[in-house]
Design an enzyme around this catalytic site. Sequence first.
Site, mmCIF file in Angstrom:
data_model
loop_
_atom_site.group_PDB
_atom_site.id
_atom_site.type_symbol
_atom_site.label_atom_id
_atom_site.label_comp_id
_atom_site.label_asym_id
_atom_site.label_seq_id
_atom_site.Cartn_x
_atom_site.Cartn_y
_atom_site.Cartn_z
ATOM 1 N N GLU A 169 4.137 -3.976 -3.935
ATOM 2 C CA GLU A 169 4.228 -5.149 -3.068
ATOM 3 C C GLU A 169 3.815 -6.475 -3.706
ATOM 4 O O GLU A 169 2.868 -7.128 -3.249
ATOM 5 C CB GLU A 169 3.418 -4.907 -1.796
ATOM 6 N N GLU A 280 7.292 3.028 1.084
ATOM 7 C CA GLU A 280 6.290 3.038 2.155
ATOM 8 C C GLU A 280 6.961 2.773 3.491
ATOM 9 O O GLU A 280 7.792 1.871 3.622
ATOM 10 C CB GLU A 280 5.213 1.967 1.938
#
Length: 349
Positions: A169, A280
């Site tokens: 991320e 995710e």
Amino acid sequence: MATKGLHPMSVATRLAMAPLLMLLALPLTAEQPAAGQPPLSGVNIAGGEFNSARKPGVFGKDYVYPDARTAQPFIDMGMQIVRVPILWERVQPEPLKPLSTTEMALIDKSFASLAPFRTIVLDVHNYGRYGGQRLDQISNGSAMLADLWQRLAEHYKGNGAVAFGLMNEPYGMTPAAWRSLADGSVAAIRRTGAANLILVPGSKYSGAHSWTTGGSNSNALAFADFRDPGGNYAFEMHQYLDADSSGTATSCVSPDLIDARLAGATTWLRTNGHRGFLGEFGAPPDDNCLRGLEVLLAHLRANGDVWMGWTYWAGGAWWGTRYPMSVQPTGGPRPQAAVLSKYIVAREP
């Protein structure tokens, strides 16, 4: 992943709430689904990134890597992939210097215990930062990340079951800036001769819902012409079910909205000849969230020609009962496991 704020896993205390192949010259390094097959299934087993403010921290007190006992429930479910978060500063205490032999021994021991999985994703869980500083704001940030991955690739290039998750991320930098950093690391990996699968995230938390938004400042534009010299890569995206897609809320949007969050990314992958990996996603255990989880997984299965796999967030021995998205059993299966089980496809050895 998120449009604002930090992922709950980035706070100092992690126990708080907080394509595949392009089929070029290189051989397969792990079993991958052919076009149109259902995606490979798996789970994140958190722990190695816990208590990130304590560097390096004390193993077994501040952080932990998965072992066979923690992983067994997911192996028993038939999952083929496990994503293992690590903290960059723990494996490489000084940039551009050797990896910590102590830390790598701990990770190697963990990976040995995870051998029943077909693929183990080594996930550098640092949000595009080292020591809290954004890599695009460090004069040699690109060289730092490339050096880390060159060393990790040298270490694992003999183990084709290990996949390389470049960075969890990245956020706060433009997709173009992140693309430059990613290109340098991919090139460094391939220069070692490593043929391992590489998972390439986008900026903006690598959110699937926002992949195609932002016009000239979008991940879609920045990575449309991406090429891996080794031809063994997928784009890692994340997608949560709460209102801002951050994974920080205990409620989810209507299941009717979930398919649209993935649709743009799915079309982009197909149009540009890329593969995607949903690294995710997760949901609390209430009925609305579980219905949304089913919609998400059904989308991935229906588009198995471009989505090569997924890993649910998250398992891990230290969650206890405090984290609503945890799928680690505590006295019995979690409700989310029943939904996930419907979308696990067993594969012959």
